[in-house]
Design a protein around this motif. Structure first.
Motif, mmCIF file in Angstrom:
data_model
loop_
_atom_site.group_PDB
_atom_site.id
_atom_site.type_symbol
_atom_site.label_atom_id
_atom_site.label_comp_id
_atom_site.label_asym_id
_atom_site.label_seq_id
_atom_site.Cartn_x
_atom_site.Cartn_y
_atom_site.Cartn_z
ATOM 1 N N ASN A 252 43.028 44.021 40.038
ATOM 2 C CA ASN A 252 43.624 42.632 39.340
ATOM 3 C C ASN A 252 42.605 41.960 38.599
ATOM 4 O OD1 ASN A 252 45.462 41.004 38.854
ATOM 5 N ND2 ASN A 252 46.500 40.309 40.809
ATOM 6 N N LYS A 253 42.324 42.243 37.500
ATOM 7 C CA LYS A 253 42.073 41.044 36.699
ATOM 8 C C LYS A 253 43.523 39.573 35.827
ATOM 9 C CE LYS A 253 38.177 44.291 34.990
ATOM 10 N NZ LYS A 253 36.857 44.918 34.082
ATOM 11 N N HIS B 277 49.984 40.917 41.897
ATOM 12 C CA HIS B 277 50.380 42.113 41.551
ATOM 13 C C HIS B 277 50.812 43.446 42.981
ATOM 14 C CE1 HIS B 277 50.034 40.887 37.593
ATOM 15 N NE2 HIS B 277 49.154 41.022 37.190
ATOM 16 N N THR B 278 51.755 44.076 43.182
ATOM 17 C CA THR B 278 51.917 45.610 43.733
ATOM 18 C C THR B 278 51.248 46.675 43.355
ATOM 19 O OG1 THR B 278 53.796 45.416 43.342
ATOM 20 C CG2 THR B 278 52.951 43.604 45.325
ATOM 21 N N PRO C 261 45.748 40.658 45.955
ATOM 22 C CA PRO C 261 45.711 39.073 45.210
ATOM 23 C C PRO C 261 45.492 39.054 43.439
ATOM 24 C CG PRO C 261 45.284 39.151 47.376
ATOM 25 C CD PRO C 261 45.681 40.629 46.759
ATOM 26 N N PRO C 262 45.244 37.738 43.478
ATOM 27 C CA PRO C 262 44.526 37.673 41.696
ATOM 28 C C PRO C 262 43.113 37.569 42.003
ATOM 29 C CG PRO C 262 46.212 35.262 42.244
ATOM 30 C CD PRO C 262 46.059 36.867 43.292
ATOM 31 N N ASN C 263 42.588 38.766 40.920
ATOM 32 C CA ASN C 263 41.064 38.985 40.628
ATOM 33 C C ASN C 263 40.319 39.293 41.990
ATOM 34 O OD1 ASN C 263 40.829 37.840 38.243
ATOM 35 N ND2 ASN C 263 41.115 35.793 39.235
#
Length: 93
Positions: free
Chosen positions: A40-41, A46-47, A60-62
């Motif tokens: 996740n960049k 997101h899922t 989770p973010p990053n």
């Protein structure tokens, strides 16, 4: 009767990137035993949620998350937070 099934000595790692509210590549081919790595960049969570219930990975973010593919088939998945983010994972035996 002796059945010999060739087994790949090394499983692959397939990387999928979530960035700018998109999943890339949108269609990925892999094999049972391979690892799928979602990266996740984005700065939001997101899922990777399989429509058939096979997996539901929180990203989770990053951050990065991984699963090992256990069964063959075509899996359509999406982000629960952003349902327009969709992709397909084609898993060969």
């Amino acid at each position: 009767l002796l059945l010999i099934v060739p087994v790949s000595a090394r499983a692959a790692t397939v990387q999928i990137v979530m960035q700018n509210l998109e999943i890339a590549p949108a269609v990925v081919s892999a094999k049972v035993g391979d690892t799928v790595e979602w990266v996740n960049k984005d700065f939001i969570a997101h899922t990777a949620t399989a429509r058939n219930g096979d997996f539901d990975v929180n990203l989770p973010p990053n951050k990065t998350a991984r699963i090992v593919l256990k069964k063959a088939g075509t899996v359509h998945y999406y982000c629960r937070y952003h349902p327009n983010m969709t992709a397909t994972l084609k898993v060969a035996p």
